[in-house]
Design a protein around this motif. Structure first.
Motif, PDB file in Angstrom:
ATOM      1  N   VAL A 187     -42.159 -37.361 -58.564  1.00  0.00           N
ATOM      2  CA  VAL A 187     -41.888 -36.047 -59.148  1.00  0.00           C
ATOM      3  C   VAL A 187     -43.155 -35.198 -59.133  1.00  0.00           C
ATOM      4  O   VAL A 187     -43.126 -34.005 -58.799  1.00  0.00           O
ATOM      5  N   ALA A 220     -43.468 -31.700 -57.211  1.00  0.00           N
ATOM      6  CA  ALA A 220     -43.739 -30.494 -58.000  1.00  0.00           C
ATOM      7  C   ALA A 220     -44.944 -29.750 -57.448  1.00  0.00           C
ATOM      8  O   ALA A 220     -44.956 -28.515 -57.370  1.00  0.00           O
ATOM      9  N   LEU A 255     -39.241 -30.053 -55.206  1.00  0.00           N
ATOM     10  CA  LEU A 255     -38.362 -30.819 -56.089  1.00  0.00           C
ATOM     11  C   LEU A 255     -36.906 -30.659 -55.650  1.00  0.00           C
ATOM     12  O   LEU A 255     -36.545 -29.640 -55.049  1.00  0.00           O
ATOM     13  N   LEU A 286     -41.371 -27.463 -64.937  1.00  0.00           N
ATOM     14  CA  LEU A 286     -40.645 -28.087 -63.833  1.00  0.00           C
ATOM     15  C   LEU A 286     -39.141 -27.846 -63.874  1.00  0.00           C
ATOM     16  O   LEU A 286     -38.450 -28.056 -62.875  1.00  0.00           O
ATOM     17  N   PHE A 287     -38.617 -27.393 -65.042  1.00  0.00           N
ATOM     18  CA  PHE A 287     -37.178 -27.147 -65.179  1.00  0.00           C
ATOM     19  C   PHE A 287     -36.910 -25.658 -65.388  1.00  0.00           C
ATOM     20  O   PHE A 287     -37.687 -24.960 -66.035  1.00  0.00           O
ATOM     21  N   SER A 330     -34.215 -27.980 -61.273  1.00  0.00           N
ATOM     22  CA  SER A 330     -35.653 -27.902 -61.012  1.00  0.00           C
ATOM     23  C   SER A 330     -36.104 -26.466 -60.747  1.00  0.00           C
ATOM     24  O   SER A 330     -35.310 -25.605 -60.373  1.00  0.00           O
TER      25      SER A 330
END
Length: 431
Positions: A93, A97, A102, A121-122, A324
């Protein structure tokens, strides 16, 4: 099932390297990647035949495959699942990233979610989650772990609860009621000692992972919560593990260890086989993963994990899932997530496979009603907690964590250092 689950409690390899890759990603704001605006995706998102990519850790492979197969069979969109070895997940991950590559959707161990949300990241799912009619019924611990600055970023993917399991046959042999489990921590110790008193070869009263920080938070924190106490402050920056209830947990296990009622290999158990003794029928009673109920090959009783004064609770672990920052198919990804929270997925896929549902209003369903133990597990889920801190890994899960030092000092060494060891946890949490 056991071999994949037990790796969940080990330290995920490559954490430090991955952390280095993630540094600076907070500048990548939620909702990036050029995806369709999630807020305009509608309550169910877009199902237009898009191919979506999803990553998950190996311990959740069974549930992930069932969910993806069911979604693909009933939707135009198609999800391509990638299962990553547990020890490689954080590093993978982190690398993705750092290179803006992602997948559309990825799941994360719930203790890592706050950090990855903080790193951006989200994507922000607030409007979509708030638009769900049943939002108040979704597991609150997972939602809270994915919330930062009032914005929500993840939903529960698969819940993994810690429960108290006891071997009914060993209980009968020990003169205990096989239908009635312990209701206090003292009764738990008494039952473990009663099984130990059978003096059966290679059979012990209880077991745990005394060299596995993740195992210990999963199984001991609930006893603290059952007493109405907390393990950290609300901000996750201060340890509260030197309070009276927590000290009672340590002293109970110290007494069990001294009495010989704990499986001896527990002393050095670092995670890979921490449930093996019970699964093999050689342990009387222990806090145990609820996900292993269906694969335990003998009759067991199940309850929440009791505290010193009674009550019960559970560590609501497992993984959260979100869209993502790099996804260009956010509206389509939301279609998968909204379906994931539906009754079709929660009951028709997860409950059907004897897994825990993420919505309290679905706790009693056509599948759980066939086994009262499943109803118990689902009901206790609403009493549990999911502690979160940006520095959770370093404070608790790492093999060099101050939490592990506290437990081993208190239980194995008998030193009077709980207060100082708790302060050392605070030092890490507050960094």
């Amino acid at each position: 099932m056991r071999s994949t689950h037990t790796r969940r409690m080990q330290r995920v390899g490559g954490v430090l390297a991955a952390s280095a890759l993630l540094v600076g990603l907070a500048a990548c704001s939620s909702g990036g990647g050029g995806g369709s605006p999630l807020a305009s995706a509608g309550p169910e998102g877009v199902d237009d035949g898009s191919e979506l990519t999803l990553w998950t850790r190996a311990p959740l492979e069974k549930q992930a495959k069932l969910l993806v197969e069911a979604y693909n069979a009933s939707h135009e969109n198609q999800v391509k699942l990638t299962v990553v070895p547990n020890d490689d997940y954080v590093a993978k991950v982190g690398a993705a990233a750092g290179s803006d590559s992602l997948p559309d959707l990825f799941a994360a161990d719930i203790v890592y979610v706050p950090n990855w949300v903080e790193q951006g990241l989200f994507q922000d799912l607030t409007a979509n989650i708030d638009g769900l009619d049943f939002k108040d019924e979704i597991n609150k611990g997972h939602l809270a772990a994915g919330t930062a600055d009032g914005k929500e970023h993840v939903l529960p993917f698969v819940l993994d609860l810690s429960m108290l399991f006891w071997n009914k046959e060993l209980y009968k042999e020990a003169g205990l009621d096989p239908e009635q489990g312990p209701t206090t921590l003292a009764e738990f110790a008494e039952d473990a000692k009663a099984v130990q008193a059978l003096n059966k070869p290679d059979t012990y009263g209880t077991a745990t992972g005394l060299n596995c920080g993740g195992c210990l938070v999963f199984t001991w924190f609930p006893s603290v919560w059952a007493d109405g106490e907390q393990v950290m402050n609300k901000e996750g920056t201060e340890s509260l593990l030197a309070e009276d209830g927590a000290k009672e947990v340590y002293s109970t296990w110290a007494d069990l260890w001294k009495s010989g009622a704990v499986l001896p290999s527990s002393k050095d158990e670092a995670g890979p086989t921490w449930t093996a003794g019970f699964t093999e029928g050689k342990v009387g009673v222990m806090p145990y993963p609820a996900t292993l109920l269906s694969s335990t090959p003998f009759d067991v009783g199940v309850s929440g994990i009791p505290g010193p004064k009674g009550g019960d609770s559970t560590f609501v672990g497992g993984d959260g899932i979100g869209v993502s920052k790099d996804s260009k198919k956010a509206a389509q990804s939301w279609n998968f997530l909204s379906w994931l929270m539906s009754e079709d997925a929660q009951v028709g896929v997860l409950a059907k496979d004897n897994d825990v549902v993420s919505r309290s209003d679905l706790a009693e369903n056509e599948y759980s009603s066939k086994d009262p133990r499943l109803v118990t597990i689902n009901e206790v889920a609403s009493k549990g907690d999911t502690p979160y801190s940006l520095n959770f890994q370093e404070a608790f899960n790492s093999p060099t964590s101050p939490w592990l030092t506290l437990v081993r000092n208190a239980v194995l060494e008998g030193t009077d250092t709980v207060d100082a060891d708790s302060d050392a946890i605070t030092d890490v949490l507050s960094q």
